[in-house]
Design a protein around this motif. Sequence first.
Motif, PDB file in Angstrom:
ATOM      1  N   TYR A  90       0.816  -1.218   0.000  1.00  0.00           N
ATOM      2  CA  TYR A  90       0.000   0.000   0.000  1.00  0.00           C
ATOM      3  C   TYR A  90       0.847   1.264   0.000  1.00  0.00           C
ATOM      4  CZ  TYR A  90      -3.907  -3.157   0.811  1.00  0.00           C
ATOM      5  OH  TYR A  90      -4.840  -4.159   0.686  1.00  0.00           O
ATOM      6  N   HIS A  91       1.970   1.270   0.714  1.00  0.00           N
ATOM      7  CA  HIS A  91       2.863   2.436   0.675  1.00  0.00           C
ATOM      8  C   HIS A  91       3.386   2.672  -0.747  1.00  0.00           C
ATOM      9  CE1 HIS A  91       2.661   3.169   4.866  1.00  0.00           C
ATOM     10  NE2 HIS A  91       3.426   2.164   5.260  1.00  0.00           N
ATOM     11  N   PHE A  92       3.643   1.612  -1.468  1.00  0.00           N
ATOM     12  CA  PHE A  92       4.103   1.728  -2.858  1.00  0.00           C
ATOM     13  C   PHE A  92       3.048   2.428  -3.711  1.00  0.00           C
ATOM     14  CE2 PHE A  92       4.021  -0.145  -7.163  1.00  0.00           C
ATOM     15  CZ  PHE A  92       5.250   0.314  -7.637  1.00  0.00           C
ATOM     16  N   PHE A  93       1.789   2.063  -3.542  1.00  0.00           N
ATOM     17  CA  PHE A  93       0.735   2.697  -4.326  1.00  0.00           C
ATOM     18  C   PHE A  93       0.564   4.172  -3.942  1.00  0.00           C
ATOM     19  CE2 PHE A  93      -1.016  -1.753  -4.897  1.00  0.00           C
ATOM     20  CZ  PHE A  93      -0.740  -1.798  -6.253  1.00  0.00           C
ATOM     21  N   VAL A  94       0.732   4.506  -2.673  1.00  0.00           N
ATOM     22  CA  VAL A  94       0.658   5.909  -2.252  1.00  0.00           C
ATOM     23  C   VAL A  94       1.760   6.726  -2.930  1.00  0.00           C
ATOM     24  CG1 VAL A  94       0.943   7.482  -0.293  1.00  0.00           C
ATOM     25  CG2 VAL A  94      -0.486   5.454  -0.055  1.00  0.00           C
ATOM     26  N   ALA A  95       2.963   6.172  -2.996  1.00  0.00           N
ATOM     27  CA  ALA A  95       4.067   6.861  -3.679  1.00  0.00           C
ATOM     28  C   ALA A  95       3.733   7.080  -5.161  1.00  0.00           C
ATOM     29  CB  ALA A  95       5.357   6.058  -3.532  1.00  0.00           C
ATOM     30  N   ASN A  96       3.103   6.091  -5.780  1.00  0.00           N
ATOM     31  CA  ASN A  96       2.682   6.249  -7.178  1.00  0.00           C
ATOM     32  C   ASN A  96       1.691   7.400  -7.335  1.00  0.00           C
ATOM     33  OD1 ASN A  96       2.579   2.683  -8.084  1.00  0.00           O
ATOM     34  ND2 ASN A  96       4.275   4.042  -7.671  1.00  0.00           N
ATOM     35  N   LEU A  97       0.732   7.499  -6.416  1.00  0.00           N
ATOM     36  CA  LEU A  97      -0.253   8.581  -6.487  1.00  0.00           C
ATOM     37  C   LEU A  97       0.415   9.949  -6.383  1.00  0.00           C
ATOM     38  CD1 LEU A  97      -3.225   7.176  -4.363  1.00  0.00           C
ATOM     39  CD2 LEU A  97      -3.271   7.766  -6.789  1.00  0.00           C
ATOM     40  N   ALA A  98       1.434  10.053  -5.539  1.00  0.00           N
ATOM     41  CA  ALA A  98       2.157  11.323  -5.418  1.00  0.00           C
ATOM     42  C   ALA A  98       2.811  11.703  -6.743  1.00  0.00           C
ATOM     43  CB  ALA A  98       3.206  11.219  -4.311  1.00  0.00           C
ATOM     44  N   VAL A  99       3.369  10.723  -7.444  1.00  0.00           N
ATOM     45  CA  VAL A  99       4.004  10.989  -8.741  1.00  0.00           C
ATOM     46  C   VAL A  99       2.952  11.431  -9.766  1.00  0.00           C
ATOM     47  CG1 VAL A  99       5.254   9.945 -10.666  1.00  0.00           C
ATOM     48  CG2 VAL A  99       5.929   9.428  -8.313  1.00  0.00           C
ATOM     49  N   PHE A 100       1.801  10.737  -9.817  1.00  0.00           N
ATOM     50  CA  PHE A 100       0.744  11.127 -10.757  1.00  0.00           C
ATOM     51  C   PHE A 100       0.247  12.541 -10.458  1.00  0.00           C
ATOM     52  CE2 PHE A 100       0.010   6.496 -11.645  1.00  0.00           C
ATOM     53  CZ  PHE A 100       0.179   6.581 -13.025  1.00  0.00           C
ATOM     54  N   TRP A 101       0.061  12.854  -9.182  1.00  0.00           N
ATOM     55  CA  TRP A 101      -0.409  14.200  -8.810  1.00  0.00           C
ATOM     56  C   TRP A 101       0.560  15.257  -9.329  1.00  0.00           C
ATOM     57  CZ3 TRP A 101       1.810  18.066  -5.852  1.00  0.00           C
ATOM     58  CH2 TRP A 101       0.978  19.145  -5.538  1.00  0.00           C
ATOM     59  N   LEU A 102       1.850  15.026  -9.170  1.00  0.00           N
ATOM     60  CA  LEU A 102       2.851  15.983  -9.628  1.00  0.00           C
ATOM     61  C   LEU A 102       2.815  16.133 -11.145  1.00  0.00           C
ATOM     62  CD1 LEU A 102       5.225  17.815  -8.823  1.00  0.00           C
ATOM     63  CD2 LEU A 102       6.737  15.825  -9.086  1.00  0.00           C
ATOM     64  N   LEU A 103       2.724  15.028 -11.874  1.00  0.00           N
ATOM     65  CA  LEU A 103       2.719  15.069 -13.332  1.00  0.00           C
ATOM     66  C   LEU A 103       1.478  15.781 -13.867  1.00  0.00           C
ATOM     67  CD1 LEU A 103       4.005  11.450 -14.122  1.00  0.00           C
ATOM     68  CD2 LEU A 103       5.271  13.586 -14.396  1.00  0.00           C
ATOM     69  N   PHE A 104       0.293  15.478 -13.293  1.00  0.00           N
ATOM     70  CA  PHE A 104      -0.929  16.144 -13.741  1.00  0.00           C
ATOM     71  C   PHE A 104      -0.903  17.635 -13.391  1.00  0.00           C
ATOM     72  CE2 PHE A 104      -3.138  11.846 -13.567  1.00  0.00           C
ATOM     73  CZ  PHE A 104      -3.287  11.758 -14.939  1.00  0.00           C
ATOM     74  N   THR A 105      -0.374  17.962 -12.201  1.00  0.00           N
ATOM     75  CA  THR A 105      -0.311  19.369 -11.780  1.00  0.00           C
ATOM     76  C   THR A 105       0.584  20.187 -12.706  1.00  0.00           C
ATOM     77  OG1 THR A 105      -0.675  18.764  -9.457  1.00  0.00           O
ATOM     78  CG2 THR A 105       0.288  20.926  -9.886  1.00  0.00           C
ATOM     79  N   LEU A 106       1.700  19.596 -13.120  1.00  0.00           N
ATOM     80  CA  LEU A 106       2.636  20.290 -14.001  1.00  0.00           C
ATOM     81  C   LEU A 106       2.209  20.237 -15.464  1.00  0.00           C
ATOM     82  CD1 LEU A 106       6.036  19.136 -12.431  1.00  0.00           C
ATOM     83  CD2 LEU A 106       4.828  21.311 -12.087  1.00  0.00           C
ATOM     84  N   GLY A 107       1.197  19.425 -15.775  1.00  0.00           N
ATOM     85  CA  GLY A 107       0.697  19.337 -17.140  1.00  0.00           C
ATOM     86  C   GLY A 107       1.657  18.692 -18.110  1.00  0.00           C
ATOM     87  N   ILE A 108       2.395  17.702 -17.638  1.00  0.00           N
ATOM     88  CA  ILE A 108       3.404  17.033 -18.467  1.00  0.00           C
ATOM     89  C   ILE A 108       2.755  15.889 -19.255  1.00  0.00           C
ATOM     90  CG2 ILE A 108       5.558  15.715 -18.436  1.00  0.00           C
ATOM     91  CD1 ILE A 108       6.279  17.189 -15.841  1.00  0.00           C
ATOM     92  N   ASN A 125      -6.326  -1.483  -8.357  1.00  0.00           N
ATOM     93  CA  ASN A 125      -7.590  -2.036  -7.881  1.00  0.00           C
ATOM     94  C   ASN A 125      -7.467  -3.535  -7.617  1.00  0.00           C
ATOM     95  OD1 ASN A 125     -10.367  -2.631  -7.467  1.00  0.00           O
ATOM     96  ND2 ASN A 125     -10.615  -3.004  -9.638  1.00  0.00           N
ATOM     97  N   LEU A 126      -6.939  -4.262  -8.594  1.00  0.00           N
ATOM     98  CA  LEU A 126      -6.864  -5.712  -8.442  1.00  0.00           C
ATOM     99  C   LEU A 126      -5.885  -6.117  -7.348  1.00  0.00           C
ATOM    100  CD1 LEU A 126      -7.055  -6.994 -12.116  1.00  0.00           C
ATOM    101  CD2 LEU A 126      -8.798  -7.097 -10.363  1.00  0.00           C
ATOM    102  N   PHE A 127      -4.714  -5.504  -7.320  1.00  0.00           N
ATOM    103  CA  PHE A 127      -3.717  -5.872  -6.327  1.00  0.00           C
ATOM    104  C   PHE A 127      -4.189  -5.530  -4.914  1.00  0.00           C
ATOM    105  CE2 PHE A 127      -0.052  -6.982  -8.968  1.00  0.00           C
ATOM    106  CZ  PHE A 127       0.607  -7.843  -8.110  1.00  0.00           C
ATOM    107  N   ALA A 128      -4.684  -4.307  -4.719  1.00  0.00           N
ATOM    108  CA  ALA A 128      -5.068  -3.862  -3.385  1.00  0.00           C
ATOM    109  C   ALA A 128      -6.190  -4.721  -2.807  1.00  0.00           C
ATOM    110  CB  ALA A 128      -5.492  -2.391  -3.427  1.00  0.00           C
TER     111      ALA A 128
END
Length: 437
Positions: A90-108, A125-128
């Motif tokens: 679950y910590h791994f998935f949280v880290a992934n969400l942080a990366v997506f948030w940054l990429l979407f915020t910067l519009g990359i 979804n399936l793993f969790a």
Amino acid sequence: MSAFQRWLGWTMPATPQERAAALWSFSYFFTLLAGYYVLRPLRDQMGIAGGVKNLPWLFTATFVSLLIAQPIYGALVAKLPRARFIPIVYHFFVANLAVFWLLFTLGIETEIIARVFFVWVSVFNLFAVAVFWSFMADLYDAEQGKRLFGFIGAGGTAGALLGPVITIVLSAPLGPTNLLIAAAAFLELAVFCVYRLERVTRPQAAAHPRQERIGGSALAALPELIRSPYLLGIGAWVSLLSFAATILYFEQAHIVSAAVSGAGAQTRVFASIDLAVGLLTLATQVFVTGHLLKRFGTGISAGALPAIYVGGFVALLLSPTLAVVLVVQVLQRWMNFAIANPARQVFFTVISREEKYKAKNLIDVVIYRGSDALSGWVFDSLQALGLKLGAIALCVLPVTVGWLVLSAALGRAQERRAAAQAAVVKGERDGRAYDAT
């Protein structure tokens, strides 16, 4: 017995010794699915935005990602105790969400990142959820599962109700990107529930010593699956579930894309489906599921889902419209979450611990999503042959009938295994009593 005690016994049929564990299991599933259902409408809208013709490619990319992730997860299970590898996932998935948030915020590269996000949410979804149910199958036996999995599943349903509400209310003022922060917070709360659940079940584990470290090979899942007709049957059940759900999902995507204009309106449609499913499922799980599983067993309960699909595809054959596809989608998801999924999870309570974390994950994650990918190409091929949505529904009908027959066979096999395990436990208990005298 007071009215409150009778009500509590009906909604949460747990013994006093089981109550704390059941409540923390409920909370764990609540926070996990609340986080996922914040993300789900965003995923569905991004899938349409990327073009419905690209959906088979996205499903295939998801399957390839899972093939890569499965042995890594198997290595974690083999080397680390349950209390360590579950939080790591679950910590791994949280880290992934942080990366997506940054990429979407910067519009990359937003279009490319949106497609990657669609794949990631499907993997997450399936793993969790698979990790959660492996944990539950490890904690509870078949008899407890029939009583408690409906109540525990209600926790997930309550979270599934909260997630769409958050998306509907906050997507406009905060923007979709900032909803990723809410999803990450829910996942961290799920990790806290894992720690609490391990603590409250520790005295029971001490009374019944078990090796915490699962051990074995990181690649043991496939051999475990191949040598067990029972697990192969469950794998076929899950594959048929995926096939029917994917065909219906693609029909929904095409119909919604044609009938509803605008990303905001489409997101609200998907969130409204989630909300309706959640309300129906919660009421069923709280008041009906446990009693129905005890009364009719796992075979009939699991078979309720393919029965819904049979009727649903007949309806789409006759009238492939927006109203029909939305009603069928609500009904099948309601039946899946409220009745069939708890029954399917009881199937796994009668296998070994290693199979619960490895073969089960292979079935629930890789086989499920692999069937998704294959089913997506089947749908695309049928369309390429000139078949309309109603004709495609007709082609799927015989498959759903076979799925119904398989449900009954698996239910009988599960009952035989549960009876054999209960006899072994009784023999061990009688042996200990004899030795004590």
